[in-house]
Write a protein that holds these residues in place. Structure first.
Motif, mmCIF file in Angstrom:
data_model
loop_
_atom_site.group_PDB
_atom_site.id
_atom_site.type_symbol
_atom_site.label_atom_id
_atom_site.label_comp_id
_atom_site.label_asym_id
_atom_site.label_seq_id
_atom_site.Cartn_x
_atom_site.Cartn_y
_atom_site.Cartn_z
ATOM 1 N N LEU A 32 0.822 -1.210 0.000
ATOM 2 C CA LEU A 32 0.000 0.000 0.000
ATOM 3 C C LEU A 32 0.854 1.256 0.000
ATOM 4 O O LEU A 32 0.521 2.238 -0.664
ATOM 5 N N THR A 33 1.970 1.223 0.728
ATOM 6 C CA THR A 33 2.873 2.369 0.734
ATOM 7 C C THR A 33 3.442 2.594 -0.658
ATOM 8 O O THR A 33 3.517 3.732 -1.129
ATOM 9 N N TRP A 34 3.834 1.519 -1.334
ATOM 10 C CA TRP A 34 4.370 1.642 -2.687
ATOM 11 C C TRP A 34 3.324 2.191 -3.636
ATOM 12 O O TRP A 34 3.618 3.053 -4.468
ATOM 13 N N LYS A 35 2.072 1.743 -3.503
ATOM 14 C CA LYS A 35 1.004 2.230 -4.382
ATOM 15 C C LYS A 35 0.749 3.711 -4.153
ATOM 16 O O LYS A 35 0.542 4.469 -5.100
ATOM 17 N N ARG A 36 0.747 4.132 -2.894
ATOM 18 C CA ARG A 36 0.545 5.558 -2.604
ATOM 19 C C ARG A 36 1.678 6.404 -3.176
ATOM 20 O O ARG A 36 1.441 7.472 -3.725
ATOM 21 N N LEU A 40 1.301 9.246 -6.020
ATOM 22 C CA LEU A 40 1.801 10.590 -5.745
ATOM 23 C C LEU A 40 2.812 11.027 -6.807
ATOM 24 O O LEU A 40 2.790 12.173 -7.257
ATOM 25 N N ALA A 41 3.673 10.105 -7.245
ATOM 26 C CA ALA A 41 4.655 10.435 -8.285
ATOM 27 C C ALA A 41 3.960 10.767 -9.595
ATOM 28 O O ALA A 41 4.312 11.747 -10.267
ATOM 29 N N VAL A 42 2.948 9.986 -9.962
ATOM 30 C CA VAL A 42 2.198 10.259 -11.195
ATOM 31 C C VAL A 42 1.486 11.598 -11.089
ATOM 32 O O VAL A 42 1.521 12.411 -12.016
ATOM 33 N N THR A 43 0.859 11.861 -9.943
ATOM 34 C CA THR A 43 0.152 13.124 -9.742
ATOM 35 C C THR A 43 1.113 14.302 -9.838
ATOM 36 O O THR A 43 0.814 15.305 -10.496
ATOM 37 N N VAL A 48 3.034 19.142 -12.602
ATOM 38 C CA VAL A 48 4.114 19.985 -13.129
ATOM 39 C C VAL A 48 3.873 20.268 -14.603
ATOM 40 O O VAL A 48 4.008 21.408 -15.066
ATOM 41 N N GLY A 49 3.500 19.243 -15.351
ATOM 42 C CA GLY A 49 3.218 19.436 -16.775
ATOM 43 C C GLY A 49 2.078 20.397 -17.015
ATOM 44 O O GLY A 49 2.140 21.243 -17.915
#
Length: 121
Positions: A32-36, A40-43, A48-49
């Motif tokens: 679950l931590t990895w998924k969050r 967050l990285a994708v968001t 930024v884009g």
């Protein structure tokens, strides 16, 4: 052995039965931590884009508006307005791809969560 007497059962450690449960819970928490972190990285990348796209669009329209004050430059402001409009279209495409990317991450999470679903929210 005498009749009627049973051998004393060995006492089990209270930690022994919990170890598989603990390891499963630890693995689930790590997953679950990895998924969050992935979400967050994708968001963050898409945010930024989108901010860069909005700034560039605003600058193109401002430059086009300023150059409209000079009558001998009619073609350049028109090109800048056209580029600003294209940037607005690209920004919409960027938001759509962001939405689809989040939906695909959620569908992968739901498949891994199993039949009980994800109750972590």
């Amino acid at each position: 052995m005498k009749l009627g007497l049973r051998p004393h059962p060995k006492k089990r450690s209270s930690r022994q039965p919990d170890e598989p449960l603990r390891s499963r819970l630890l693995r689930r928490m790590l997953r679950l931590t990895w998924k969050r972190k992935r979400r967050l990285a994708v968001t963050n990348r898409y945010e930024v884009g989108m901010v860069i796209s909005e700034i560039a669009t605003g600058l193109l329209f401002i430059a086009g508006s300023i150059l409209m004050f000079y009558p001998h430059m009619k073609r350049i402001p028109t090109v800048l307005y056209l580029m600003g409009s294209i940037m607005m279209l690209l920004r919409s495409g960027l938001r759509g791809s962001y939405w689809f990317r989040l939906k695909s991450l959620e569908s992968v999470e739901n498949k891994e969560a199993g039949p009980e679903g994800d109750w972590t929210r």
